[in-house]
Scaffold this motif. Sequence first.
Motif, PDB file in Angstrom:
ATOM      1  N   LYS A 154     -10.203  -0.952   0.652  1.00 15.79           N
ATOM      2  CA  LYS A 154      -9.305  -0.871   1.806  1.00 15.79           C
ATOM      3  C   LYS A 154      -9.876  -0.063   2.969  1.00 15.79           C
ATOM      4  O   LYS A 154      -9.182   0.191   3.949  1.00 15.79           O
ATOM      5  CB  LYS A 154      -7.937  -0.310   1.385  1.00 15.79           C
ATOM      6  CG  LYS A 154      -7.224  -1.196   0.379  1.00 15.79           C
ATOM      7  CD  LYS A 154      -7.016  -2.603   0.937  1.00 15.79           C
ATOM      8  CE  LYS A 154      -6.390  -3.519  -0.077  1.00 15.79           C
ATOM      9  NZ  LYS A 154      -6.300  -4.898   0.384  1.00 15.79           N
ATOM     10  N   ILE A 160       0.818  -1.218   0.000  1.00 20.59           N
ATOM     11  CA  ILE A 160       0.000   0.000   0.000  1.00 20.59           C
ATOM     12  C   ILE A 160       0.852   1.267   0.000  1.00 20.59           C
ATOM     13  O   ILE A 160       0.530   2.231  -0.695  1.00 20.59           O
ATOM     14  CB  ILE A 160      -1.024  -0.004   1.160  1.00 20.59           C
ATOM     15  CG1 ILE A 160      -2.055   1.120   1.001  1.00 20.59           C
ATOM     16  CG2 ILE A 160      -0.339   0.087   2.509  1.00 20.59           C
ATOM     17  CD1 ILE A 160      -3.095   0.866  -0.040  1.00 20.59           C
ATOM     18  N   CYS A 217      -0.272  -4.719   4.088  1.00 26.51           N
ATOM     19  CA  CYS A 217      -1.451  -4.442   3.280  1.00 26.51           C
ATOM     20  C   CYS A 217      -1.030  -4.290   1.816  1.00 26.51           C
ATOM     21  O   CYS A 217      -0.085  -3.573   1.507  1.00 26.51           O
ATOM     22  CB  CYS A 217      -2.099  -3.156   3.780  1.00 26.51           C
ATOM     23  SG  CYS A 217      -3.546  -2.660   2.856  1.00 26.51           S
ATOM     24  N   TYR A 218      -1.733  -4.981   0.937  1.00 28.34           N
ATOM     25  CA  TYR A 218      -1.402  -4.983  -0.490  1.00 28.34           C
ATOM     26  C   TYR A 218      -2.640  -4.628  -1.299  1.00 28.34           C
ATOM     27  O   TYR A 218      -3.761  -4.901  -0.875  1.00 28.34           O
ATOM     28  CB  TYR A 218      -0.875  -6.359  -0.912  1.00 28.34           C
ATOM     29  CG  TYR A 218       0.354  -6.752  -0.127  1.00 28.34           C
ATOM     30  CD1 TYR A 218       1.616  -6.431  -0.591  1.00 28.34           C
ATOM     31  CD2 TYR A 218       0.239  -7.411   1.095  1.00 28.34           C
ATOM     32  CE1 TYR A 218       2.745  -6.762   0.134  1.00 28.34           C
ATOM     33  CE2 TYR A 218       1.371  -7.746   1.828  1.00 28.34           C
ATOM     34  CZ  TYR A 218       2.609  -7.420   1.342  1.00 28.34           C
ATOM     35  OH  TYR A 218       3.718  -7.741   2.066  1.00 28.34           O
ATOM     36  N   VAL A 219      -2.418  -4.027  -2.470  1.00 29.54           N
ATOM     37  CA  VAL A 219      -3.534  -3.649  -3.322  1.00 29.54           C
ATOM     38  C   VAL A 219      -3.386  -4.260  -4.709  1.00 29.54           C
ATOM     39  O   VAL A 219      -2.279  -4.540  -5.168  1.00 29.54           O
ATOM     40  CB  VAL A 219      -3.680  -2.110  -3.445  1.00 29.54           C
ATOM     41  CG1 VAL A 219      -4.034  -1.501  -2.109  1.00 29.54           C
ATOM     42  CG2 VAL A 219      -2.438  -1.464  -3.994  1.00 29.54           C
ATOM     43  N   PRO A 277      -0.637   3.649   7.031  1.00 30.69           N
ATOM     44  CA  PRO A 277      -1.170   2.411   6.456  1.00 30.69           C
ATOM     45  C   PRO A 277      -0.514   1.188   7.106  1.00 30.69           C
ATOM     46  O   PRO A 277       0.635   1.257   7.547  1.00 30.69           O
ATOM     47  CB  PRO A 277      -0.778   2.500   4.979  1.00 30.69           C
ATOM     48  CG  PRO A 277      -0.440   3.920   4.737  1.00 30.69           C
ATOM     49  CD  PRO A 277       0.017   4.485   6.039  1.00 30.69           C
ATOM     50  N   GLN A 278      -1.248   0.092   7.168  1.00 30.66           N
ATOM     51  CA  GLN A 278      -0.709  -1.162   7.697  1.00 30.66           C
ATOM     52  C   GLN A 278       0.413  -1.649   6.780  1.00 30.66           C
ATOM     53  O   GLN A 278       0.308  -1.568   5.568  1.00 30.66           O
ATOM     54  CB  GLN A 278      -1.812  -2.232   7.778  1.00 30.66           C
ATOM     55  CG  GLN A 278      -2.955  -1.860   8.693  1.00 30.66           C
ATOM     56  CD  GLN A 278      -2.524  -1.808  10.150  1.00 30.66           C
ATOM     57  OE1 GLN A 278      -1.818  -2.680  10.613  1.00 30.66           O
ATOM     58  NE2 GLN A 278      -2.936  -0.782  10.840  1.00 30.66           N
ATOM     59  N   ILE A 297      -6.191   2.469   7.174  1.00 27.79           N
ATOM     60  CA  ILE A 297      -6.128   1.744   5.913  1.00 27.79           C
ATOM     61  C   ILE A 297      -5.777   0.285   6.201  1.00 27.79           C
ATOM     62  O   ILE A 297      -4.829   0.009   6.919  1.00 27.79           O
ATOM     63  CB  ILE A 297      -5.087   2.368   4.972  1.00 27.79           C
ATOM     64  CG1 ILE A 297      -5.443   3.826   4.694  1.00 27.79           C
ATOM     65  CG2 ILE A 297      -4.995   1.595   3.670  1.00 27.79           C
ATOM     66  CD1 ILE A 297      -4.397   4.580   3.947  1.00 27.79           C
ATOM     67  N   CYS A 298      -6.568  -0.615   5.614  1.00 29.26           N
ATOM     68  CA  CYS A 298      -6.315  -2.066   5.736  1.00 29.26           C
ATOM     69  C   CYS A 298      -6.402  -2.520   7.187  1.00 29.26           C
ATOM     70  O   CYS A 298      -5.460  -3.097   7.715  1.00 29.26           O
ATOM     71  CB  CYS A 298      -4.954  -2.437   5.144  1.00 29.26           C
ATOM     72  SG  CYS A 298      -4.789  -2.004   3.422  1.00 29.26           S
ATOM     73  N   LYS A 299      -7.516  -2.297   7.795  1.00 32.71           N
ATOM     74  CA  LYS A 299      -7.703  -2.732   9.196  1.00 32.71           C
ATOM     75  C   LYS A 299      -7.455  -4.212   9.342  1.00 32.71           C
ATOM     76  O   LYS A 299      -7.721  -4.999   8.499  1.00 32.71           O
ATOM     77  CB  LYS A 299      -9.125  -2.448   9.653  1.00 32.71           C
ATOM     78  CG  LYS A 299      -9.431  -0.972   9.713  1.00 32.71           C
ATOM     79  CD  LYS A 299     -10.853  -0.807  10.173  1.00 32.71           C
ATOM     80  CE  LYS A 299     -11.307   0.619   9.951  1.00 32.71           C
ATOM     81  NZ  LYS A 299     -12.677   0.838  10.279  1.00 32.71           N
TER      82      LYS A 299
END
Length: 164
Positions: A144, A97, A122-124, A118-119, A162-164
């Motif tokens: 996200k 992210i 976490c990937y997008v 952001p975590q 972001i990305c809990k």
Amino acid sequence: VKRNSSIPFVVRTAGLETKVLGTEFNINAYPKNEFVAVTLESGSVSVTGSLKENLLLNPGEQAKFSLETRELTKSAVDISQVISWREKRLIFDDTPIDEAFNTLERWYGVEFIFNNDPQLNCYVNGVFEKAPLAAVLENLSFVKDFEFELIESNQVIIKGQICK
């Protein structure tokens, strides 16, 4: 780049020297990145790291140089993803992210301001073709779970975790 062995074409970036031997290639060397990447589309290039190790790339290969560890590695890559910027296509394929937001900053000339970091894990994923920034952020925020606010001075506020 047309081959001329008497006048070599050399690209120097942070910690890397790429000697071009008649080819099509892509170099990714942005300030916020943790790496420099040289990807070969056709022809050949020789990549030398700061420790003087040398890699000869074949088409479809990428040399990646870590700015932190100074390690130079070679791997096979999907060329179409690397050069997608030529067609104004933005591709995120399990992209971290933070790397995705760095890419968006460069593409759209904006700065992101985060209420929460952001975590890290976490990937997008997503493909955006000639999409305005608001459309990209709408898609990412839906998946996200964050909110955003565009500010006229080329800043974007990202709200929520972001990305809990």
